[in-house]
Design a protein around this motif. Structure first.
Motif, PDB file in Angstrom:
ATOM      1  N   LEU A  81       5.677 -11.685  -7.411  1.00 18.24           N
ATOM      2  CA  LEU A  81       4.539 -10.773  -7.328  1.00 18.24           C
ATOM      3  C   LEU A  81       4.869  -9.442  -7.991  1.00 18.24           C
ATOM      4  CD1 LEU A  81       3.291 -11.385  -3.672  1.00 18.24           C
ATOM      5  CD2 LEU A  81       2.696 -12.585  -5.773  1.00 18.24           C
ATOM      6  N   ALA A  82       3.910  -8.913  -8.710  1.00 16.51           N
ATOM      7  CA  ALA A  82       4.103  -7.619  -9.363  1.00 16.51           C
ATOM      8  C   ALA A  82       2.811  -6.822  -9.291  1.00 16.51           C
ATOM      9  CB  ALA A  82       4.514  -7.801 -10.818  1.00 16.51           C
ATOM     10  N   PRO A  83       2.906  -5.549  -8.871  1.00 14.83           N
ATOM     11  CA  PRO A  83       1.722  -4.695  -8.935  1.00 14.83           C
ATOM     12  C   PRO A  83       1.461  -4.298 -10.383  1.00 14.83           C
ATOM     13  CG  PRO A  83       3.609  -3.465  -8.073  1.00 14.83           C
ATOM     14  CD  PRO A  83       4.092  -4.849  -8.368  1.00 14.83           C
ATOM     15  N   LEU A  84       0.210  -4.366 -10.813  1.00 14.17           N
ATOM     16  CA  LEU A  84      -0.110  -4.045 -12.206  1.00 14.17           C
ATOM     17  C   LEU A  84      -0.892  -2.735 -12.281  1.00 14.17           C
ATOM     18  CD1 LEU A  84      -0.907  -7.638 -13.530  1.00 14.17           C
ATOM     19  CD2 LEU A  84       1.190  -6.322 -13.789  1.00 14.17           C
ATOM     20  N   ASP A  85      -2.142  -2.730 -11.852  1.00  9.55           N
ATOM     21  CA  ASP A  85      -2.875  -1.468 -11.863  1.00  9.55           C
ATOM     22  C   ASP A  85      -2.668  -0.740 -10.538  1.00  9.55           C
ATOM     23  OD1 ASP A  85      -4.436   0.529 -12.868  1.00  9.55           O
ATOM     24  OD2 ASP A  85      -6.343  -0.450 -12.493  1.00  9.55           O
ATOM     25  N   VAL A  86      -2.572   0.557 -10.590  1.00  5.73           N
ATOM     26  CA  VAL A  86      -2.524   1.417  -9.407  1.00  5.73           C
ATOM     27  C   VAL A  86      -3.453   2.584  -9.731  1.00  5.73           C
ATOM     28  CG1 VAL A  86      -1.073   2.856  -7.938  1.00  5.73           C
ATOM     29  CG2 VAL A  86      -0.101   0.799  -8.985  1.00  5.73           C
ATOM     30  N   THR A  87      -4.435   2.828  -8.871  1.00  2.00           N
ATOM     31  CA  THR A  87      -5.411   3.855  -9.226  1.00  2.00           C
ATOM     32  C   THR A  87      -6.184   4.293  -7.988  1.00  2.00           C
ATOM     33  OG1 THR A  87      -7.212   4.374 -10.763  1.00  2.00           O
ATOM     34  CG2 THR A  87      -7.257   2.196  -9.775  1.00  2.00           C
ATOM     35  N   ALA A  88      -6.653   5.521  -7.999  1.00  2.00           N
ATOM     36  CA  ALA A  88      -7.503   5.987  -6.901  1.00  2.00           C
ATOM     37  C   ALA A  88      -8.859   5.306  -7.008  1.00  2.00           C
ATOM     38  CB  ALA A  88      -7.661   7.498  -6.965  1.00  2.00           C
ATOM     39  N   GLY A  89      -9.320   4.743  -5.899  1.00  2.00           N
ATOM     40  CA  GLY A  89     -10.618   4.069  -5.891  1.00  2.00           C
ATOM     41  C   GLY A  89     -11.753   5.052  -5.662  1.00  2.00           C
ATOM     42  N   PRO A  90     -12.970   4.551  -5.659  1.00  2.00           N
ATOM     43  CA  PRO A  90     -14.134   5.426  -5.466  1.00  2.00           C
ATOM     44  C   PRO A  90     -14.152   6.058  -4.075  1.00  2.00           C
ATOM     45  CG  PRO A  90     -14.781   3.111  -5.450  1.00  2.00           C
ATOM     46  CD  PRO A  90     -13.346   3.149  -5.837  1.00  2.00           C
ATOM     47  N   ASP A  91     -13.432   5.461  -3.144  1.00  2.00           N
ATOM     48  CA  ASP A  91     -13.329   6.005  -1.791  1.00  2.00           C
ATOM     49  C   ASP A  91     -12.186   6.995  -1.670  1.00  2.00           C
ATOM     50  OD1 ASP A  91     -11.255   4.267  -2.171  1.00  2.00           O
ATOM     51  OD2 ASP A  91     -11.821   2.880  -0.579  1.00  2.00           O
ATOM     52  N   GLY A  92     -11.457   7.222  -2.765  1.00  2.00           N
ATOM     53  CA  GLY A  92     -10.331   8.147  -2.747  1.00  2.00           C
ATOM     54  C   GLY A  92      -9.031   7.531  -2.275  1.00  2.00           C
ATOM     55  N   HIS A  93      -9.090   6.332  -1.739  1.00  2.00           N
ATOM     56  CA  HIS A  93      -7.858   5.651  -1.345  1.00  2.00           C
ATOM     57  C   HIS A  93      -7.200   5.022  -2.578  1.00  2.00           C
ATOM     58  CE1 HIS A  93      -8.661   6.316   2.857  1.00  2.00           C
ATOM     59  NE2 HIS A  93      -9.846   5.737   2.760  1.00  2.00           N
ATOM     60  N   LEU A  94      -5.925   4.670  -2.423  1.00  2.00           N
ATOM     61  CA  LEU A  94      -5.215   4.074  -3.548  1.00  2.00           C
ATOM     62  C   LEU A  94      -5.489   2.569  -3.590  1.00  2.00           C
ATOM     63  CD1 LEU A  94      -3.251   5.424  -5.615  1.00  2.00           C
ATOM     64  CD2 LEU A  94      -1.449   4.142  -4.464  1.00  2.00           C
ATOM     65  N   TRP A  95      -5.977   2.107  -4.705  1.00  2.00           N
ATOM     66  CA  TRP A  95      -6.210   0.677  -4.918  1.00  2.00           C
ATOM     67  C   TRP A  95      -5.129   0.171  -5.870  1.00  2.00           C
ATOM     68  CZ3 TRP A  95     -11.586  -1.818  -4.704  1.00  2.00           C
ATOM     69  CH2 TRP A  95     -12.406  -1.164  -3.779  1.00  2.00           C
ATOM     70  N   PHE A  96      -4.761  -1.095  -5.695  1.00  6.96           N
ATOM     71  CA  PHE A  96      -3.808  -1.672  -6.649  1.00  6.96           C
ATOM     72  C   PHE A  96      -4.067  -3.159  -6.797  1.00  6.96           C
ATOM     73  CE2 PHE A  96      -0.847  -3.639  -3.593  1.00  6.96           C
ATOM     74  CZ  PHE A  96      -1.107  -2.922  -2.423  1.00  6.96           C
ATOM     75  N   THR A  97      -3.656  -3.693  -7.931  1.00  4.31           N
ATOM     76  CA  THR A  97      -3.783  -5.128  -8.175  1.00  4.31           C
ATOM     77  C   THR A  97      -2.395  -5.751  -8.144  1.00  4.31           C
ATOM     78  OG1 THR A  97      -3.542  -5.019 -10.592  1.00  4.31           O
ATOM     79  CG2 THR A  97      -5.763  -4.707  -9.690  1.00  4.31           C
ATOM     80  N   VAL A  98      -2.350  -7.025  -7.791  1.00  6.27           N
ATOM     81  CA  VAL A  98      -1.100  -7.772  -7.735  1.00  6.27           C
ATOM     82  C   VAL A  98      -1.298  -9.088  -8.479  1.00  6.27           C
ATOM     83  CG1 VAL A  98       0.510  -8.999  -6.202  1.00  6.27           C
ATOM     84  CG2 VAL A  98      -0.397  -6.765  -5.524  1.00  6.27           C
ATOM     85  N   ALA A  99      -0.328  -9.464  -9.302  1.00  8.11           N
ATOM     86  CA  ALA A  99      -0.347 -10.770  -9.969  1.00  8.11           C
ATOM     87  C   ALA A  99       0.899 -11.546  -9.562  1.00  8.11           C
ATOM     88  CB  ALA A  99      -0.392 -10.595 -11.489  1.00  8.11           C
ATOM     89  N   ASP A 100       0.825 -12.851  -9.668  1.00  3.82           N
ATOM     90  CA  ASP A 100       1.960 -13.721  -9.351  1.00  3.82           C
ATOM     91  C   ASP A 100       2.382 -14.411 -10.646  1.00  3.82           C
ATOM     92  OD1 ASP A 100       3.747 -15.666  -8.489  1.00  3.82           O
ATOM     93  OD2 ASP A 100       2.647 -16.060  -6.625  1.00  3.82           O
ATOM     94  N   PHE A 101       3.539 -14.003 -11.177  1.00  5.52           N
ATOM     95  CA  PHE A 101       3.948 -14.501 -12.488  1.00  5.52           C
ATOM     96  C   PHE A 101       4.727 -15.812 -12.421  1.00  5.52           C
ATOM     97  CE2 PHE A 101       2.539 -10.308 -13.441  1.00  5.52           C
ATOM     98  CZ  PHE A 101       2.053 -10.378 -14.741  1.00  5.52           C
ATOM     99  N   PHE A 102       5.025 -16.315 -11.215  1.00  7.69           N
ATOM    100  CA  PHE A 102       5.585 -17.662 -11.104  1.00  7.69           C
ATOM    101  C   PHE A 102       4.491 -18.667 -10.781  1.00  7.69           C
ATOM    102  CE2 PHE A 102      10.310 -16.723  -9.888  1.00  7.69           C
ATOM    103  CZ  PHE A 102      10.550 -16.335 -11.189  1.00  7.69           C
ATOM    104  N   ASP A 103       3.622 -18.279  -9.863  1.00 12.98           N
ATOM    105  CA  ASP A 103       2.593 -19.207  -9.388  1.00 12.98           C
ATOM    106  C   ASP A 103       1.247 -18.493  -9.385  1.00 12.98           C
ATOM    107  OD1 ASP A 103       0.993 -21.047  -8.214  1.00 12.98           O
ATOM    108  OD2 ASP A 103       1.965 -20.992  -6.248  1.00 12.98           O
ATOM    109  N   PRO A 104       0.595 -18.452 -10.557  1.00 14.30           N
ATOM    110  CA  PRO A 104      -0.664 -17.702 -10.648  1.00 14.30           C
ATOM    111  C   PRO A 104      -1.745 -18.254  -9.734  1.00 14.30           C
ATOM    112  CG  PRO A 104      -0.247 -18.960 -12.658  1.00 14.30           C
ATOM    113  CD  PRO A 104       0.991 -19.057 -11.837  1.00 14.30           C
TER     114      PRO A 104
END
Ligand SMILES: [Ca+2]
Ligand SMILES: [Ca+2]
Ligand SMILES: [Ca+2]
Length: 422
Positions: free
Chosen positions: A349-372
């Protein structure tokens, strides 16, 4: 098992996994927004409540609307998706969708003529409702046909309304400082892809687009919520990952210096922070917003890292910009938090995007590079539970999947039922 090299260097995916109990900072909770996704690379938020995201490998731009993933993609770009290529960047301009009806993308296009070849490019797609129109290429970027690395790929609109883009050196390190080459740069562009008014360099279309130079490969940009200053993560070779404060016209040293220059070089700008060896391969970056986290976290920069699967936090002194009080390299461990404890080798698992969301909280995406196809890749939200809940827009409450109610508390062993990929 596939091994994927983010910047030509992937240290062991599993180095020093934190125990699950320390996978999350105390008082924080991670809520899944939508899981079971394939390689969610970047997020962009529309003022009308829709969440757009880019799928790295498929080249699709998807839309979450009223809490549901729309089955018809907004766009399906023809991409090369090997190595570090694919659909990389996504951004919505100020005034979207009414005054500026375009979705901006940065991707490695599959160009057919004269023979099939990859071309990194920035393009925009007219936003006609939930489905986009014909792709309008704006700018072709340096692309290395032999090596699928150093493509850059982050897009972000600044508080000044200009489009910023991180362009990798395309494996031509010696040209990263050159004002006649778009690789190894941060670009600052107008909505039509031309050089933005106020850029320091001029004389030809290449120069007029350059904001900063001397970069290697980079996919993280964040604007400080108070000062508006631009911060960037950069990937070093076997060491020298960097966090930079980007200012107009500066040369950040690649390839002359890896990390800080020693001895210091007056014409080159050192990073605020440089990592040693092994490289962690930083990904996206975002700031923790004042009012949304405890004071001790407010204004701190959080960024993902590909090689250790973690979110890292830079503790900035709120009173003195750029003064670093401390670095928390175990702020959040996505793999310990999300994946089954008994089969860590099955996931990457690896976090890719990290960004403040519209609610002001931190949003992030995660991908799985062994088992998508594992249930873990997706979009998540980090929330500080020690603060009283702010007025979260109703749309966002709807958007959080029902399983979010069983939030992922520290020490929790499994993350429970997650939504399957639609
Ligand atoms: Ca540098
Ligand atoms: Ca702090
Ligand atoms: Ca981003």
């Amino acid at each position: 098992v596939r091994r994927f090299l983010w910047t030509g260097l992937a240290a062991c995916a599993l180095l020093g996994l934190a125990s699950r109990a320390s996978a999350l900072p105390q008082g924080f909770v991670v809520e899944p927004v939508l899981t079971g996704l394939a390689y969610p690379m970047n997020l962009a938020f529309s003022p009308d409540g829709r969440v757009f995201f880019a799928e790295l490998r498929s080249g699709r731009v998807r839309v979450i609307k009223d809490g549901r993933l729309l089955s018809t993609p907004f766009a399906s770009l023809s991409v090369y998706s090997n190595g570090e290529r694919g659909l990389l960047g996504l951004a919505l301009p100020p005034g979207f969708p009414d005054q500026a009806p375009w979705v901006y993308v940065y991707y490695t296009a599959r160009v057919a003529q004269p023979e099939p070849h990859p071309e990194n490019r920035i393009a925009r797609i007219p936003a006609l409702g939930d489905v986009g129109g014909a792709v309008e290429p704006l700018l072709a970027l340096p692309t290395n046909a032999q090596n699928a690395v150093h493509n850059g790929g982050e897009l972000a609109f600044g508080p000044d309304g200009k489009l910023y883009a991180t362009v990798g050196d395309a494996f031509q390190a010696q040209n990263a400082p050159s004002l006649e080459f778009l690789g190894g740069k941060v670009l600052r562009l107008e909505l039509d892809g031309t050089g933005a008014a106020g850029n320091l360099f001029s004389g030809n279309p290449t120069r007029s687009r350059i904001w900063s130079r001397g970069h290697r490969n980079h996919i993280g940009l964040a604007f400080h919520p108070l000062s508006g200053g631009l911060y960037q993560t950069e990937n070093g070779p076997t060491s020298g990952d960097e966090i930079n404060h980007i200012v107009a016209g500066a040369n950040y040293g690649w390839p002359e210096c890896i990390g800080a220059c020693a001895p210091p070089e007056a014409s080159l700008t050192d990073p605020l922070l440089a990592y040693g060896s092994p490289a962690i391969a930083p990904t996206g970056a975002g700031f923790l917003r004042p009012g949304r986290v405890r004071t001790e976290f407010a204004g701190d920069l959080v960024f993902g890292a590909f090689n250790d699967g973690r979110l890292h936090r830079i503790d900035f002194d709120p009173a003195t910009p750029d003064r670093i009080l401390g670095v928390d390299d175990r702020f959040l461990d996505t793999e310990s938090l999300l994946a089954e404890e008994d089969d860590p080798a099955e996931h990457r698992l690896a976090p890719l995007d990290v960004t403040a969301g519209p609610d002001g909280h931190l949003w992030f995406t995660v991908a799985d590079f062994f088992d998508p196809d594992s249930p873990y890749p997706g979009i998540y939200r980090l929330r500080d539970t020690t603060l009283p809940p702010a007025g979260v827009p109703v749309r966002l409450v709807l958007l959080l999947v029902p399983t979010a109610v069983a939030a992922l508390w520290p020490g929790r062993r499994r993350c429970g039922p997650l939504a399957k990929r639609p």
